[in-house]
Design a protein around this motif. Structure first.
Motif, PDB file in Angstrom:
ATOM      1  N   PHE A  97       0.805  -1.204  -0.265  1.00 34.85           N
ATOM      2  CA  PHE A  97      -0.048  -0.086   0.047  1.00 34.85           C
ATOM      3  C   PHE A  97       0.884   1.223  -0.037  1.00 34.85           C
ATOM      4  O   PHE A  97       0.078   2.279   0.065  1.00 34.85           O
ATOM      5  CB  PHE A  97      -0.972  -0.179   1.245  1.00 34.85           C
ATOM      6  N   LEU A  98       2.071   1.063  -0.135  1.00 37.19           N
ATOM      7  CA  LEU A  98       3.046   2.261  -0.114  1.00 37.19           C
ATOM      8  C   LEU A  98       3.765   2.308  -1.367  1.00 37.19           C
ATOM      9  O   LEU A  98       3.991   1.446  -2.227  1.00 37.19           O
ATOM     10  CB  LEU A  98       4.014   2.155   0.810  1.00 37.19           C
ATOM     11  N   PRO A  99       4.291   3.542  -1.585  1.00 36.32           N
ATOM     12  CA  PRO A  99       4.537   3.888  -3.328  1.00 36.32           C
ATOM     13  C   PRO A  99       6.090   3.319  -3.615  1.00 36.32           C
ATOM     14  O   PRO A  99       6.371   3.165  -4.714  1.00 36.32           O
ATOM     15  CB  PRO A  99       4.689   5.412  -3.260  1.00 36.32           C
ATOM     16  N   THR A 100       6.981   2.919  -2.665  1.00 32.70           N
ATOM     17  CA  THR A 100       8.259   2.412  -2.939  1.00 32.70           C
ATOM     18  C   THR A 100       8.453   1.124  -2.296  1.00 32.70           C
ATOM     19  O   THR A 100       7.971   0.733  -1.114  1.00 32.70           O
ATOM     20  CB  THR A 100       9.213   3.325  -2.791  1.00 32.70           C
ATOM     21  N   VAL A 101       9.334   0.143  -2.560  1.00 36.02           N
ATOM     22  CA  VAL A 101       9.916  -1.081  -2.007  1.00 36.02           C
ATOM     23  C   VAL A 101      10.350  -0.459  -0.627  1.00 36.02           C
ATOM     24  O   VAL A 101      10.171  -1.302   0.271  1.00 36.02           O
ATOM     25  CB  VAL A 101      10.574  -1.681  -2.879  1.00 36.02           C
ATOM     26  N   LEU A 102      11.128   0.284  -0.685  1.00 33.76           N
ATOM     27  CA  LEU A 102      11.814   0.753   0.718  1.00 33.76           C
ATOM     28  C   LEU A 102      10.914   1.139   1.691  1.00 33.76           C
ATOM     29  O   LEU A 102      11.139   0.641   2.731  1.00 33.76           O
ATOM     30  CB  LEU A 102      12.902   2.127   0.167  1.00 33.76           C
ATOM     31  N   GLU A 103       9.903   1.872   1.383  1.00 33.77           N
ATOM     32  CA  GLU A 103       8.813   2.265   2.265  1.00 33.77           C
ATOM     33  C   GLU A 103       8.176   0.944   2.835  1.00 33.77           C
ATOM     34  O   GLU A 103       7.702   0.984   3.986  1.00 33.77           O
ATOM     35  CB  GLU A 103       7.952   3.335   1.612  1.00 33.77           C
ATOM     36  N   GLU A 104       7.849   0.214   1.914  1.00 32.27           N
ATOM     37  CA  GLU A 104       7.252  -1.110   2.266  1.00 32.27           C
ATOM     38  C   GLU A 104       8.200  -1.951   3.524  1.00 32.27           C
ATOM     39  O   GLU A 104       7.372  -2.499   4.239  1.00 32.27           O
ATOM     40  CB  GLU A 104       7.009  -2.212   1.098  1.00 32.27           C
ATOM     41  N   LEU A 105       9.343  -2.159   2.986  1.00 30.46           N
ATOM     42  CA  LEU A 105      10.194  -2.577   3.959  1.00 30.46           C
ATOM     43  C   LEU A 105      10.370  -2.067   5.417  1.00 30.46           C
ATOM     44  O   LEU A 105      10.668  -2.530   6.506  1.00 30.46           O
ATOM     45  CB  LEU A 105      11.817  -2.847   3.286  1.00 30.46           C
ATOM     46  N   MET A 106      10.304  -0.751   5.272  1.00 30.33           N
ATOM     47  CA  MET A 106      10.300   0.087   6.582  1.00 30.33           C
ATOM     48  C   MET A 106       9.265   0.200   7.495  1.00 30.33           C
ATOM     49  O   MET A 106       9.366   0.287   8.696  1.00 30.33           O
ATOM     50  CB  MET A 106      10.823   1.447   6.272  1.00 30.33           C
ATOM     51  N   TYR A 107       7.979  -0.155   6.966  1.00 29.20           N
ATOM     52  CA  TYR A 107       6.672  -0.130   7.432  1.00 29.20           C
ATOM     53  C   TYR A 107       6.784  -0.936   8.681  1.00 29.20           C
ATOM     54  O   TYR A 107       6.598  -0.589   9.828  1.00 29.20           O
ATOM     55  CB  TYR A 107       5.635  -0.244   6.524  1.00 29.20           C
ATOM     56  N   ALA A 108       6.885  -2.101   8.676  1.00 30.21           N
ATOM     57  CA  ALA A 108       6.668  -3.067   9.642  1.00 30.21           C
ATOM     58  C   ALA A 108       7.580  -2.983  10.881  1.00 30.21           C
ATOM     59  O   ALA A 108       7.174  -2.900  11.962  1.00 30.21           O
ATOM     60  CB  ALA A 108       6.779  -4.701   9.413  1.00 30.21           C
ATOM     61  N   PRO A 109       8.971  -2.738  10.507  1.00 28.90           N
ATOM     62  CA  PRO A 109       9.880  -2.288  11.578  1.00 28.90           C
ATOM     63  C   PRO A 109       9.467  -1.181  12.580  1.00 28.90           C
ATOM     64  O   PRO A 109       9.474  -1.071  13.642  1.00 28.90           O
ATOM     65  CB  PRO A 109      11.334  -2.305  10.932  1.00 28.90           C
ATOM     66  N   LYS A 110       8.923  -0.066  11.856  1.00 30.14           N
ATOM     67  CA  LYS A 110       8.357   1.014  12.586  1.00 30.14           C
ATOM     68  C   LYS A 110       7.343   0.852  13.395  1.00 30.14           C
ATOM     69  O   LYS A 110       6.826   1.297  14.565  1.00 30.14           O
ATOM     70  CB  LYS A 110       8.035   2.157  11.392  1.00 30.14           C
ATOM     71  N   ASN A 111       6.106  -0.249  12.805  1.00 35.61           N
ATOM     72  CA  ASN A 111       4.891  -0.562  13.432  1.00 35.61           C
ATOM     73  C   ASN A 111       5.443  -1.374  14.662  1.00 35.61           C
ATOM     74  O   ASN A 111       4.625  -1.160  15.764  1.00 35.61           O
ATOM     75  CB  ASN A 111       4.143  -1.297  12.487  1.00 35.61           C
ATOM     76  N   PHE A 112       6.289  -2.020  14.541  1.00 31.96           N
ATOM     77  CA  PHE A 112       6.658  -2.764  15.675  1.00 31.96           C
ATOM     78  C   PHE A 112       7.913  -2.364  16.598  1.00 31.96           C
ATOM     79  O   PHE A 112       8.307  -2.904  17.744  1.00 31.96           O
ATOM     80  CB  PHE A 112       7.101  -4.309  15.305  1.00 31.96           C
ATOM     81  N   ASN A 113       8.130  -1.141  16.307  1.00 33.71           N
ATOM     82  CA  ASN A 113       9.139  -0.284  17.032  1.00 33.71           C
ATOM     83  C   ASN A 113      10.349  -1.024  17.165  1.00 33.71           C
ATOM     84  O   ASN A 113      11.112  -1.140  18.240  1.00 33.71           O
ATOM     85  CB  ASN A 113       8.695   0.061  18.467  1.00 33.71           C
ATOM     86  N   LYS A 114      10.859  -1.592  15.750  1.00 28.34           N
ATOM     87  CA  LYS A 114      12.183  -2.049  15.906  1.00 28.34           C
ATOM     88  C   LYS A 114      13.053  -1.512  14.927  1.00 28.34           C
ATOM     89  O   LYS A 114      12.864  -0.719  13.863  1.00 28.34           O
ATOM     90  CB  LYS A 114      12.004  -3.573  15.366  1.00 28.34           C
ATOM     91  N   THR A 115      14.352  -1.486  15.149  1.00 29.53           N
ATOM     92  CA  THR A 115      15.479  -0.957  14.333  1.00 29.53           C
ATOM     93  C   THR A 115      16.108  -1.580  13.345  1.00 29.53           C
ATOM     94  O   THR A 115      15.943  -2.695  13.459  1.00 29.53           O
ATOM     95  CB  THR A 115      16.342  -0.325  15.509  1.00 29.53           C
ATOM     96  N   ILE A 116      16.000  -1.060  12.238  1.00 33.21           N
ATOM     97  CA  ILE A 116      16.409  -1.810  11.017  1.00 33.21           C
ATOM     98  C   ILE A 116      17.591  -0.898  10.247  1.00 33.21           C
ATOM     99  O   ILE A 116      17.072   0.394   9.930  1.00 33.21           O
ATOM    100  CB  ILE A 116      15.294  -2.084  10.118  1.00 33.21           C
ATOM    101  N   SER A 117      18.796  -1.212  10.061  1.00 35.97           N
ATOM    102  CA  SER A 117      19.811  -0.489   9.557  1.00 35.97           C
ATOM    103  C   SER A 117      19.698  -0.744   8.081  1.00 35.97           C
ATOM    104  O   SER A 117      19.095  -1.572   7.391  1.00 35.97           O
ATOM    105  CB  SER A 117      21.039  -0.967   9.833  1.00 35.97           C
TER     106      SER A 117
END
Length: 266
Positions: A97-117
């Motif tokens: 549901f997001l416009p880029t692959v990067l944003e798709e990959l970043m969404y769940a870690p943000k939602n679960f309050n997890k850090t991803i480098s």
């Protein structure tokens, strides 16, 4: 700790004219670092079962524990369970549901309050066979196989212990299927617990997962892959499992105790 499903039943639209039984008295234990395939005819309850595992559906009867946490207990934060169990749905475009692959990959870690480098993201892309140029692309413009791999990457972004694949290779060509099975092979190497829902088992010979077969909304088989194949052609055909030439060859090798593993590797 395992996932424990104890005497779970589920009914849709209970108490209405549209009442439909989906599951009856399901008891199943999924140990860490195991691999399972869930089989059954269309409408048998496979999809309902996997949706109960992470609390998408809450059974009225029976209980499900994920690493000791009850899905039914409203005092628990359901996010704790969903952080442990990732589901890759049959049609990956339904997950985006997001416009880029990067944003798709970043969404769940943000939602679960997890850090991803950034390095974590590159490692995940490498694991699913994509390069970093995909990060700027719109997921809806990708091919079917690429979308499937981005969907898997989006699940891996929050590092769940258990990963459920619902018909992971449906609609893909040989090359696309091969890439998906290679991903699953690599996930097994790093210790992920894998659950696959499918109608096809030819491509699982190499993995020899445990088999759960659901018939008439109940478990009719719970055991090893080889024991399932040894039920024979007539019984498997009755279960709507196509006894292909590949399965026939594997069945014969089991009956005659002949090692033919190299013939079945992707």
């Amino acid at each position: 700790m395992p996932i424990e499903i104890n005497n779970v039943s589920y009914t849709y639209a209970e108490g209405t004219p549209f009442e439909t039984i989906a599951l009856k008295d399901i008891t199943w234990r999924i140990n860490e670092n195991s691999m399972w395939v869930v089989l059954g005819k269309t409408g048998s309850g496979k999809t309902t079962l996997i949706q109960t595992l992470n609390g998408l559906l809450i059974p009225k009867n029976g209980e499900i524990l994920v690493d000791g946490i009850y899905t039914k207990d409203q005092k628990n934060d359901i996010k704790k369970i969903r952080e442990k169990i990732g589901i890759v749905f049959q049609y990956p475009e339904n997950q985006f549901f997001l416009p880029t692959v990067l944003e798709e990959l970043m969404y769940a870690p943000k939602n679960f309050n997890k850090t991803i480098s950034q390095n974590d993201i590159y490692n995940i892309l490498n694991l699913v066979g994509l390069n970093k140029s995909f990060l700027k692309r719109n997921p809806f413009t990708l091919s079917g196989g690429e979308m499937r791999r981005v969907a898997i990457a989006s699940i891996l972004s929050y590092d769940p212990k258990y990963i459920v694949f619902d018909e992971p290779t449906v609609g893909l060509d040989y090359d696309g299927r091969k890439k998906i099975w290679n991903i699953i092979k690599n996930l097994r190497k790093i210790g992920k617990t894998i659950i696959i829902v499918t109608h096809w088992i030819d491509e699982l010979i190499e993995f020899k997962p445990n088999v759960l077969y659901i018939q008439n909304h109940k478990i009719s088989f719970n055991g090893t892959f080889d024991d399932f194949i040894l039920l024979g052609e007539e019984e498997l055909n009755n279960k709507s499992i196509s006894f292909s030439e590949k399965l026939k060859l594997y069945y014969c090798s089991l009956k005659n105790n002949i090692k033919l593993e190299k013939l079945f590797h992707y």
